[in-house]
Design an enzyme around this catalytic site. Sequence first.
Site, mmCIF file in Angstrom:
data_model
loop_
_atom_site.group_PDB
_atom_site.id
_atom_site.type_symbol
_atom_site.label_atom_id
_atom_site.label_comp_id
_atom_site.label_asym_id
_atom_site.label_seq_id
_atom_site.Cartn_x
_atom_site.Cartn_y
_atom_site.Cartn_z
ATOM 1 N N ASP A 326 -0.325 5.051 14.237
ATOM 2 C CA ASP A 326 -0.799 3.845 13.591
ATOM 3 C C ASP A 326 -2.242 3.752 13.467
ATOM 4 O OD1 ASP A 326 1.878 2.949 13.212
ATOM 5 O OD2 ASP A 326 1.972 1.912 14.875
ATOM 6 N N ASP A 633 5.271 0.185 16.850
ATOM 7 C CA ASP A 633 5.057 -1.128 17.862
ATOM 8 C C ASP A 633 6.322 -1.993 17.386
ATOM 9 O OD1 ASP A 633 4.035 -1.741 15.333
ATOM 10 O OD2 ASP A 633 1.858 -2.378 16.192
ATOM 11 N N ASP A 637 10.226 0.223 13.885
ATOM 12 C CA ASP A 637 9.818 1.511 14.219
ATOM 13 C C ASP A 637 10.646 2.269 15.358
ATOM 14 O OD1 ASP A 637 7.295 1.220 12.881
ATOM 15 O OD2 ASP A 637 6.383 0.372 14.630
HETATM 16 P P1 ATP Z 1 -0.233 0.021 11.009
HETATM 17 O O1 ATP Z 1 0.994 0.424 10.399
HETATM 18 O O2 ATP Z 1 -1.597 1.027 11.244
HETATM 19 O O3 ATP Z 1 -0.283 -0.974 12.246
HETATM 20 P P2 ATP Z 1 -0.947 -2.302 9.305
HETATM 21 O O4 ATP Z 1 -0.958 -2.902 10.413
HETATM 22 O O5 ATP Z 1 -2.079 -2.351 8.287
HETATM 23 O O6 ATP Z 1 -1.077 -0.462 9.779
HETATM 24 P P3 ATP Z 1 1.302 -3.637 8.444
HETATM 25 O O7 ATP Z 1 1.137 -4.495 9.764
HETATM 26 O O8 ATP Z 1 2.689 -3.215 7.908
HETATM 27 O O9 ATP Z 1 0.560 -2.258 8.669
HETATM 28 O O10 ATP Z 1 0.750 -4.350 7.264
HETATM 29 C C1 ATP Z 1 0.725 -3.822 5.906
HETATM 30 C C2 ATP Z 1 -0.079 -4.749 4.929
HETATM 31 O O11 ATP Z 1 0.531 -6.261 4.948
HETATM 32 C C3 ATP Z 1 -1.524 -4.854 5.388
HETATM 33 O O12 ATP Z 1 -2.067 -4.206 4.677
HETATM 34 C C4 ATP Z 1 -1.832 -6.456 5.009
HETATM 35 O O13 ATP Z 1 -2.258 -6.262 3.620
HETATM 36 C C5 ATP Z 1 -0.580 -7.028 4.891
HETATM 37 N N1 ATP Z 1 -0.319 -7.801 6.133
HETATM 38 C C6 ATP Z 1 -0.596 -7.458 7.332
HETATM 39 N N2 ATP Z 1 -0.260 -8.594 8.144
HETATM 40 C C7 ATP Z 1 -0.106 -9.719 7.449
HETATM 41 C C8 ATP Z 1 0.388 -11.017 7.692
HETATM 42 N N3 ATP Z 1 0.334 -11.175 9.222
HETATM 43 N N4 ATP Z 1 0.418 -11.785 7.042
HETATM 44 C C9 ATP Z 1 0.582 -11.238 5.626
HETATM 45 N N5 ATP Z 1 0.403 -10.083 5.158
HETATM 46 C C10 ATP Z 1 -0.058 -9.070 6.249
#
Ligand code: ATP
Length: 890
Positions: A326, A633, A637
């Site tokens: 990730d 996490d 997943d």
């Molecule tokens: P990783 O998989 O590396 O942890 P990530 O944390 O960016 O990546 P996600 O958490 O799936 O992946 O987030 C995907 C997208 O969703 C982000 O790029 C962001 O634009 C949006 N996002 C993340 N967190 C939130 C939230 N709490 N509320 C609304 N949108 C969110």
Amino acid sequence: MKWHEMEIHDVAESVNTDRDTGLSDREVHSRYGKFGYNELQEAEKTSALLLFLGQFKDFMVLVLLGATIISAFLGEYIDAVAIVAIVLMNGILGFFQERRAEKSLEALKQLSAPQVSCLREGEWIRIPSRELVPGDIIKFTAGDRIGADLRLLSVKSLEIEESALTGESVPVQKSQDPLNVKEAGLGDLTNMAFMGTLVTRGSGIGMVVATGMKTAMGQIADLLQSAEAMDTPLQKRLEQLGKILIVVALILTALVVGVGVIQGHSLYSMFLAGVSLAVAAIPEGLPAIVTVALSLGVQRMIKQKSIVRKLPAVETLGCASVICSDKTGTMTQNKMTVTDIWSGGKQWKVSRTGFDVNGEFTYKERTVVLKEEKALQQILTFGMLCNTAELTETDAEKRIDGDPTEGALLIAGMKAGMTREALSKRFTIIEEFPFDSTRKMMSVIAEDSAGKRFVVTKGAPDVLLGIAGQVLWEDRQQSMSSQYEQRIKESIESMASKALRTIAIAYKPIGRDGVFKQEDAEKDLVFVGLQGMIDPPRPEVKQAIKECRAAGIKTIMITGDHVITARAIAKQLDLLPHNGKVMDGAALNKLSSDDLEKVVEDVYVFARVSPEHKLKIVKAFQKRGHIVAMTGDGVNDAPAIKAADIGISMGITGTDVAKEASSLVLADDNFATIKSAIREGRNIYENIRKFIRYLLASNVGEILVMLFAMLLALPLPLVPIQILWVNLVTDGLPAMALGLDQPEGNLMNRKPRHPKEGVFARKLGWKVISRGFLIGAATLAAFMFIYNRDPENLAYAQTVAFSTLVMAQLIHVFDCRSEKSIFDRNPFENLYLIGAVASSILLMLVVIYYPPLQPIFKTVSIIPRDWILILGMASLPTFLLAGSLLTRKS
Ligand code: ATP
């Protein structure tokens, strides 16, 4: 008690707790006395006595003890007592090795024990689930396993999967209202949550009404099978090998005895010698030492912040050829700060990073007057409304409780002077649709003081752009034209190319009637703007990726973030080679599994993917023959973590589900820790190879010296008690110390080990046989030389043979530290080994020179001059083999 029928205040009264502050610490302690800890009784463990007795159940050890009794009857008391003493000491050693292995496995289990968020003395704290008592109030979100039986106090879109109890795998929707159901089964109690069930969606707060064996799970606990300890592939292979070795050792021993008897030795003396030889030659301690080496390695890994949940992973780690990691939090710091805000064509900058709320807003490098920036105020307000993070300030630190992305939006709002309290006076949140990585957005329904309701949604900009029909431009609502769309896309890309993580915010007014579902809320929105936040890479990750590359391991970044953001971070981390590709979730959807397999080797970054894609990625790499480590996490997943060869979960941000599915937990969520774990995994395997090499060569040497002597019609070069002594001393401590050896320098400059590699791969078999042969021959040569010099003094020749054998083994142990040559390594690196060898030498000298022991071990004092012969013969194998290596090289 019919908890589900009761009103919440009645429940609180029954369990005697305060809904707002939880229990006091004093109360908790008095409840431990009454209810005990919140744990299910486990099956009885093997008692220490049984474990100790288990050390003697080996067939050959029993034969030896039998033979000893016979010799005692024949009047050989000293022999009998000495043999029993040595067998006992061997048993004690084995006992401690096994105990140690068991203890450290137990400690591991404790480390990965689940934690819960609990309200005590008015504060939310994290405690091990074992410490819950009835009356505690706990909160949980998607991915958590429920720690006790609860009556729910409040829920937000809460769904719980209860198959562990009911067998029903479809998650149940939960509520907090009292139920009036007669004859209800567990599955009907929708305002209760039960220990061991799994939160699949939403969040909730509940009051503990039953713990431990009193829970629904406790009632059926007898049915639960305790998890069996898993053997690693190497342990299994060694077990098979052990069986073969027993047969080989027995055949050779029989040969020694047979030839000895034919050559005129007495049956009795040959029998005792044979049994002792068999006991010494059978590497019965091997599996225990392997377990000890594994568990000591596992303890070293804990110090380096990786917690092994499944032992086989330690070995598989050494074979890993791809790490899928990730991005957010693992490769980056997960410390997000909003730096850029865009709304209706205007872009502001925000100063100060971290949790400092004193930043300023600038437009075209001029500080702005906030009152005049309506659009900016609006986007900041929405960012705080659709947000569950809290900033907690204590004397020592400031910290964000909740999602760091939301924390960044909260701090941005606070920089504009807004506070949660002030906001909660203006707005009430009446519904919340939590974030999930598949939808990539989150929404709330808020009501203002005038009673007007509206939806606020925040999420991935490209996703929100798809569901926004209008846009807020210069404080007016306009319909979304292709020009506006183009302008928004340009802003997204410009923020992303600076490695910013972008969150879009949208809203829409709604009426007051009826229930509003998530599907209705998250459509036809008005696009408000973007907030871009930095999340700097962890400083150590770049180096770790480089080291992995040198070790033949490919690093793949997997992220839900925007393609351009992901690419920018990958560039900063030097992860993306020139010809490396970036693929997004949409492209991934279009590819069949077979097509993905064809191109997957070129892809280094997967962006805008959902957790569901991870499984497809793991499988594609596996089909290409890779051994894949995959991090994760969230709840979704888990399948990919399970399917990966090494499933890795996050210790801090990981959900219980992800942790349970994983074989390795990163205590610090850090990518660099994976690299250290792989290095340690490789080291552990190499150390196991080292002592297999040492032990087996020693055993071959012991058997051959006896066999050669019998074939040459010589007297016994070693008496039984000496053979047993060699087995106890040289096989014990030095072998263990090898298990603690430092890695050879080039450990991370080699390709990963092939997973099918056998125990004797990389010439180990040849090394064992050749060295065993040379040790046997050298010992025999020393024996013959002295025996020919003075045939009358057999005991003296035997003592020389004994010393030569011991010294040859103790020199060999240093050879075993290197795959190449003894001269490649500094012997003083491993002080355990120096200590083990020194104490073995000391024990040998005691046996030879201490008069009271001489009659027991049938030894005689050796004159100093003869030590030249002994040491010369003992080191001969090392020089011969080192020499042969040199000639082969030139
Ligand atoms: P990783 O998989 O590396 O942890 P990530 O944390 O960016 O990546 P996600 O958490 O799936 O992946 O987030 C995907 C997208 O969703 C982000 O790029 C962001 O634009 C949006 N996002 C993340 N967190 C939130 C939230 N709490 N509320 C609304 N949108 C969110």
